[in-house]
Structure formats: structure tokens, C-alpha cells
Design an enzyme around this catalytic site. Structure first.
Site, PDB file in Angstrom:
ATOM      1  N   GLU A  95      -0.487   6.586   7.359  1.00  0.00           N
ATOM      2  CA  GLU A  95      -1.103   7.432   8.389  1.00  0.00           C
ATOM      3  C   GLU A  95      -0.272   7.466   9.664  1.00  0.00           C
ATOM      4  O   GLU A  95      -0.770   7.853  10.724  1.00  0.00           O
ATOM      5  CB  GLU A  95      -2.532   6.947   8.689  1.00  0.00           C
ATOM      6  CG  GLU A  95      -3.458   7.094   7.493  1.00  0.00           C
ATOM      7  CD  GLU A  95      -4.923   6.884   7.847  1.00  0.00           C
ATOM      8  OE1 GLU A  95      -5.235   6.585   9.005  1.00  0.00           O
ATOM      9  OE2 GLU A  95      -5.754   7.042   6.941  1.00  0.00           O
ATOM     10  N   ARG A 123      -8.496  11.893   6.296  1.00  0.00           N
ATOM     11  CA  ARG A 123      -8.203  10.958   5.202  1.00  0.00           C
ATOM     12  C   ARG A 123      -6.761  10.484   5.342  1.00  0.00           C
ATOM     13  O   ARG A 123      -5.994  11.030   6.122  1.00  0.00           O
ATOM     14  CB  ARG A 123      -8.379  11.646   3.823  1.00  0.00           C
ATOM     15  CG  ARG A 123      -9.735  12.222   3.546  1.00  0.00           C
ATOM     16  CD  ARG A 123     -10.882  11.252   3.726  1.00  0.00           C
ATOM     17  NE  ARG A 123     -10.816  10.051   2.905  1.00  0.00           N
ATOM     18  CZ  ARG A 123     -11.661   9.729   1.933  1.00  0.00           C
ATOM     19  NH1 ARG A 123     -12.652  10.557   1.632  1.00  0.00           N
ATOM     20  NH2 ARG A 123     -11.557   8.590   1.271  1.00  0.00           N
ATOM     21  N   LYS A 161     -16.588  12.289   6.903  1.00  0.00           N
ATOM     22  CA  LYS A 161     -15.409  12.840   6.228  1.00  0.00           C
ATOM     23  C   LYS A 161     -15.922  13.980   5.344  1.00  0.00           C
ATOM     24  O   LYS A 161     -16.696  13.722   4.401  1.00  0.00           O
ATOM     25  CB  LYS A 161     -14.765  11.780   5.343  1.00  0.00           C
ATOM     26  CG  LYS A 161     -14.042  10.657   6.087  1.00  0.00           C
ATOM     27  CD  LYS A 161     -13.696   9.538   5.100  1.00  0.00           C
ATOM     28  CE  LYS A 161     -12.646   8.591   5.643  1.00  0.00           C
ATOM     29  NZ  LYS A 161     -12.539   7.371   4.793  1.00  0.00           N
ATOM     30  N   GLN A 172      -7.339  -2.720   7.128  1.00  0.00           N
ATOM     31  CA  GLN A 172      -6.667  -1.427   6.896  1.00  0.00           C
ATOM     32  C   GLN A 172      -6.145  -0.725   8.151  1.00  0.00           C
ATOM     33  O   GLN A 172      -5.045  -0.160   8.128  1.00  0.00           O
ATOM     34  CB  GLN A 172      -7.640  -0.501   6.166  1.00  0.00           C
ATOM     35  CG  GLN A 172      -7.052   0.851   5.815  1.00  0.00           C
ATOM     36  CD  GLN A 172      -8.050   1.690   5.064  1.00  0.00           C
ATOM     37  OE1 GLN A 172      -8.263   1.484   3.869  1.00  0.00           O
ATOM     38  NE2 GLN A 172      -8.689   2.617   5.742  1.00  0.00           N
ATOM     39  N   LYS A 218     -11.221  10.403  14.392  1.00  0.00           N
ATOM     40  CA  LYS A 218     -10.253   9.459  13.815  1.00  0.00           C
ATOM     41  C   LYS A 218      -9.326  10.238  12.892  1.00  0.00           C
ATOM     42  O   LYS A 218      -9.809  10.816  11.915  1.00  0.00           O
ATOM     43  CB  LYS A 218     -11.033   8.405  13.024  1.00  0.00           C
ATOM     44  CG  LYS A 218     -10.176   7.359  12.328  1.00  0.00           C
ATOM     45  CD  LYS A 218     -11.037   6.467  11.432  1.00  0.00           C
ATOM     46  CE  LYS A 218     -10.205   5.389  10.783  1.00  0.00           C
ATOM     47  NZ  LYS A 218     -10.856   4.774   9.616  1.00  0.00           N
TER      48      LYS A 218
HETATM   49  P1  PGA Z   1      -8.758   6.831   3.049  1.00  0.00           P
HETATM   50  O1  PGA Z   1      -8.946   5.845   4.271  1.00  0.00           O
HETATM   51  O2  PGA Z   1      -8.646   8.200   3.545  1.00  0.00           O
HETATM   52  O3  PGA Z   1      -7.506   6.316   2.379  1.00  0.00           O
HETATM   53  O4  PGA Z   1      -9.951   6.621   2.160  1.00  0.00           O
HETATM   54  C1  PGA Z   1      -9.455   6.225   5.506  1.00  0.00           C
HETATM   55  C2  PGA Z   1     -10.530   5.282   5.971  1.00  0.00           C
HETATM   56  O5  PGA Z   1     -10.866   4.301   5.264  1.00  0.00           O
HETATM   57  O6  PGA Z   1     -11.125   5.494   7.014  1.00  0.00           O
HETATM   58 ZN    ZN Z   2     -12.574   3.520   6.508  1.00  0.00          ZN
END
Ligand code: PGA
Ligand code: ZN
Length: 433
Positions: free
Chosen positions: A206, A367, A338, A164, A389
Site C-alpha cells: 500500500e 483495499r 469497504k 498489518q 483510509k
Molecule cells: P486488504 O487490507 O485490502 O488487504 O484486505 C486492508 C485492511 O485490512 O484494512
Molecule cells: Zn483491516
């Protein structure tokens, strides 16, 4: 003593054009606190629910129900409460919803409210948010070290590559400003190389480059080439960080790398990633195995936990109990924090402290669906959290967070860029000051 007068939720729109929840908390003296809920795309199954209306309108993503929670039961429960009692207010919201994942109120409703309260308390105390967080929770503030995405992948780039996030960190920098400068060079070098090789499709969710690589490892090779093209020696001032987000391509210990048409069991995935750790200067790796693969995470940590930061995101979902369990099991050595995974500021900070107590690293994170809300830059600084991050180096919902860190660095003084280091990494510091 300043009490809350009104709480009002409104619908605003996020970086993907989806509706989301903004909350205004107004105090009796007219002071305002405001925050907006972010939204994930690669969500852990044990996260607080992102409550959506369903149906056909707005692709089912309407936030009418979440707004009704804010403007109804939440506003009623929190009215007249003392604003500085963050834990009490968060607890009052939890008391309205006994489900484990905030299915009744919606995590998007609770997180926007909880963060807006934090802003209101800071404004009421006449402090910047980072200072309020540091004072309220007894922490020493420091500007965090960023993890910055260069290529997007997985759920953020149409699954064009399986992994990802391909990111860099600049732990060898002596200021936040220097991190930004180095990142600019690497980010655009990567774009140039991809364009030259016909591998550039655009910009991912992102802000990172949307790649057209033929293998996941090609992304790593290209990232190393970009670091070199930027005039850096990979593994010195600049290191690599990955978010594998393995839950997105695997379940029950079986993983499918669609790009390479390969199926791997947990052991083979761990071996493959271990090979990457040997071949590339990777200092940090997130969710190397799936959220349901406890044996795999323990094995990965046993083999590599003394040389690389291993972050649990979907695996730990900003849950203090899961962090404590992970520390006992020997799974992970760092947690991603998060706020909307937990659903409240208090639960997120509990998770942060659980990680600290375990001797773990903690990375405060945005996110993939974000907005102009820069609360996490303050949260990370105030907690002295070390790492942050927020995605890539393009698009304002990302840059607003980095730019806020630059302002905070000015307020704190340049010397306060402690820039925490990736946990356990043997790359960091080798050739450094
Ligand atoms: P998400 O991804 O905000 O789409 O869940 C961010 C991550 O996996 O760190
Ligand atoms: Zn992640």
C-alpha cells in the site's frame, strides 16, 4: 428520468498487477459512468466473494467469470432501468444471486457495476460524485480525516511484521492540505530513520515502508521517533492508528506473533495491546482480535472503548446486521466501510447509517489492491463520513485518492474540512484548538 442503455465490463489491471473488473454504464443520453473493483489480501471470511477463474493462467486470478456476470445477467437485468434508482438497481443484482456472499455473480462484478451506476447518476445530474452522494442520501458533505500508513506489515509486506498497518492521523490539522504536509514530513522522516538503522527493505503493497524490524513494538518506537523527527510532539497534532488485522495471525482465540516467536491467547493479546495504548499515543485500532473472537472483541471494547476508536473490519465486513449486532454486544465503536466487502453501494451505505445510528465512527476504506478509481474519496466526503483510509503516501493508486480530496476541498471550500475525529479517543483535542 434517464435510463440505462448499455452496461459493459472489461478487464483492467490493479496496483499489484492482477486483473480486475472495470464497468462502463452508458445512459440513453450518452452519459458515461465508470468504476473499477478493488481487491483485498487480508480478506474477512464473511465478505462478498472476489470471483476468480482459478486454474493456472494469471495465477488463477482471471476475471472472465466476473466479466461474464456483468456482460450477461447484470447488463440484461439493469438495461432500461432509471439510473438514479441506485437502491432498485442494486436490489435487481441481489435478486440474481441468492447466495450470502455473491458467489454466483461475484462481488467484484457487482461492486464495479454498482459504483459505475453511482457515477453515471451523478454525471447525469451534472454534479460531482460527492455532491450527488450527499444529495441522494441526505447527508452534509465534509472532507474526511485521513488515516495514512507509514509502515506496511502482515499480508502487505510478506508478513515481515505481524501487525498489518502502522498509520498516523492528524486530527489537529485545520485543512486537508495541512494533513498532507504533515504526512509528507513524517513519512520521509520514518524512511530516513529506517535507512540509517538498516531496517528499510523497500515499499510494501500500500505504499508504506517495508520494514525489517525485530519486534512489532520496534515499529511503534520507530513511528514515534519519526513523528518527533518531523518536528511534532506525538499525541498532539499527530496521533497513531493501528490495523492489527488479527485474523491474519490468529484463530479460535490463539494468536501467533511469528516475528517474536510468541503464542498468545486472546486475553494476553488484549493485555499486550492495552500496554501499547498506555505507552504510545494510539487513537485508533482496527481488528485488535480475530474475526471469530467475539468474546475478545467485547472484552477489548469493554476495557478500552472509552479511550480509543475500535474499528471492525474483518470483524464486521461492511455488513449492517453485524454492525447492529456489534452495537448490541458492545463489540467495537466504529466500522470500516469497504464497498467491495458488501458488494454494492446500497449495502455499504446501509452499513454506514447503521453505524451512525449506533453512535459509532465510520471509516471509508480502500483495499490493498487498488487502481486509479477514486470513488471512495467522493463517497466519504458525500456521506460526511469523517474518516478515510486508503493506504500510504506513495504510489499513484493511493495518491489519486488523497489528491481527489484536495480537489473536493477546493470545491467545497476550505472550511468544510471537518475532519471527523477518531471515535472516543482521549488523545485527540488535548492540546488542540
Ligand atoms: P486488504 O487490507 O485490502 O488487504 O484486505 C486492508 C485492511 O485490512 O484494512
Ligand atoms: Zn483491516
Amino acid at each position: 428520468m434517464t435510463v440505462i442503455k448499455t452496461i459493459k465490463g472489461r478487464r483492467v489491471w490493479d496496483s499489484r498487477g492482477n486483473p480486475t473488473v472495470e464497468v462502463d454504464v452508458v445512459l440513453e443520453n450518452g452519459v458515461l459512468g465508470r468504476a473499477i473493483a478493488p481487491a483485498g489480501a487480508s480478506r474477512g471470511t464473511r465478505e462478498a466473494i472476489d470471483l476468480r477463474d482459478g486454474g493456472n493462467a494469471l495465477r488463477g486470478k482471471g476475471v472472465g467469470k466476473a466479466l461474464a456476470s456483468v456482460n450477461g445477467p447484470i447488463a440484461e437485468a439493469l438495461a432500461e432501468r432509471e439510473v438514479s434508482d441506485q437502491a432498485g438497481a442494486d436490489q435487481a443484482m441481489l435478486a440474481l444471486d441468492s447466495t450470502p456472499f455473491k458467489e454466483v455473480l461475484g462481488g467484484n462484478a457487482t461492486v464495479a457495476t454498482s459504483l459505475a451506476l453511482l457515477h453515471a447518476a451523478a454525471a447525469d445530474a451534472g454534479k460531482p460524485l460527492w455532491r450527488h452522494v450527499a444529495d441522494h442520501y441526505g447527508c452534509t458533505p465534509s472532507v474526511p480525516l485521513p488515516e495514512i500508513q507509514i509502515f506496511g506489515g502482515g499480508a502487505h509486506a510478506g508478513r515481515r511484521v505481524d501487525i498489518q498497518d502502522f498509520m498516523i492521523m492528524v486530527p489537529g490539522a485545520s485543512s486537508f492540505d495541512e494533513v498532507m504536509e504533515v504526512t509528507n514530513e513524517v513519512y520521509f522522516a520514518a524512511g530516513d530513520i529506517m535507512a540509517e538503522r538498516g531496517k528499510l527493505a523497500g515499499i510494501a503493497d500500500e505504499g508504506g515502508w517495508w520494514p525489517m524490524f525485530d519486534s512489532n513494538e520496534e515499529a511503534l518506537e520507530t513511528l514515534v521517533a519519526a513523528i518527533e523527527k518531523a518536528g511534532e510532539k506525538p499525541g498532539e497534532r499527530v496521533v497513531i492508528s493501528l490495523d492489527v488485522a488479527a485474523s491474519e495471525f490468529g484463530k479460535d482465540g490463539k494468536y501467533r506473533l511469528a516475528l517474536e516467536d510468541r503464542e498468545l491467547d486472546s486475553g494476553a493479546l488484549i493485555d499486550m495491546l492495552g500496554g501499547w495504548l498506555d505507552a504510545y499515543p494510539i487513537a485508533s485500532i482496527e481488528d485488535p482480535v480475530g474475526e471469530d473472537d467475539k468474546a475478545g472483541m467485547i472484552e477489548f471494547t469493554r476495557r478500552f472503548g472509552d479511550r480509543v476508536q475500535i474499528i471492525g473490519d474483518d470483524y464486521l465486513v461492511t455488513n449492517a446486521d453485524l454492525v447492529r449486532e456489534g452495537a448490541t454486544d458492545g463489540a467495537c465503536n466504529a466500522v470500516l466501510v469497504k464497498v467491495n466487502q458488501a458488494g454494492t453501494v446500497t449495502e455499504s451505505i446501509d452499513t454506514f447509517f447503521a453505524a451512525q445510528k449506533a453512535g459509532w465512527g465510520a471509516v471509508v476504506s480502500a483495499r490493498s489492491g487498488e487502481t486509479e478509481d477514486a470513488s471512495i474519496s467522493h463517497l466519504s466526503t458525500g456521506l460526511g463520513g469523517g474518516q478515510l483510509k486508503v493506504g500510504s503516501f506513495q504510489r499513484s493508486e493511493r495518491m489519486v485518492k488523497w489528491n481527489e480530496c484536495l480537489r473536493i476541498q477546493d470545491e467545497l471550500g476550505a472550511g468544510k474540512f471537518v475532519g471527523g475525529k477518531p471515535m472516543a479517543s482521549t488523545w485527540w483535542g488535548k492540546e488542540q484548538k
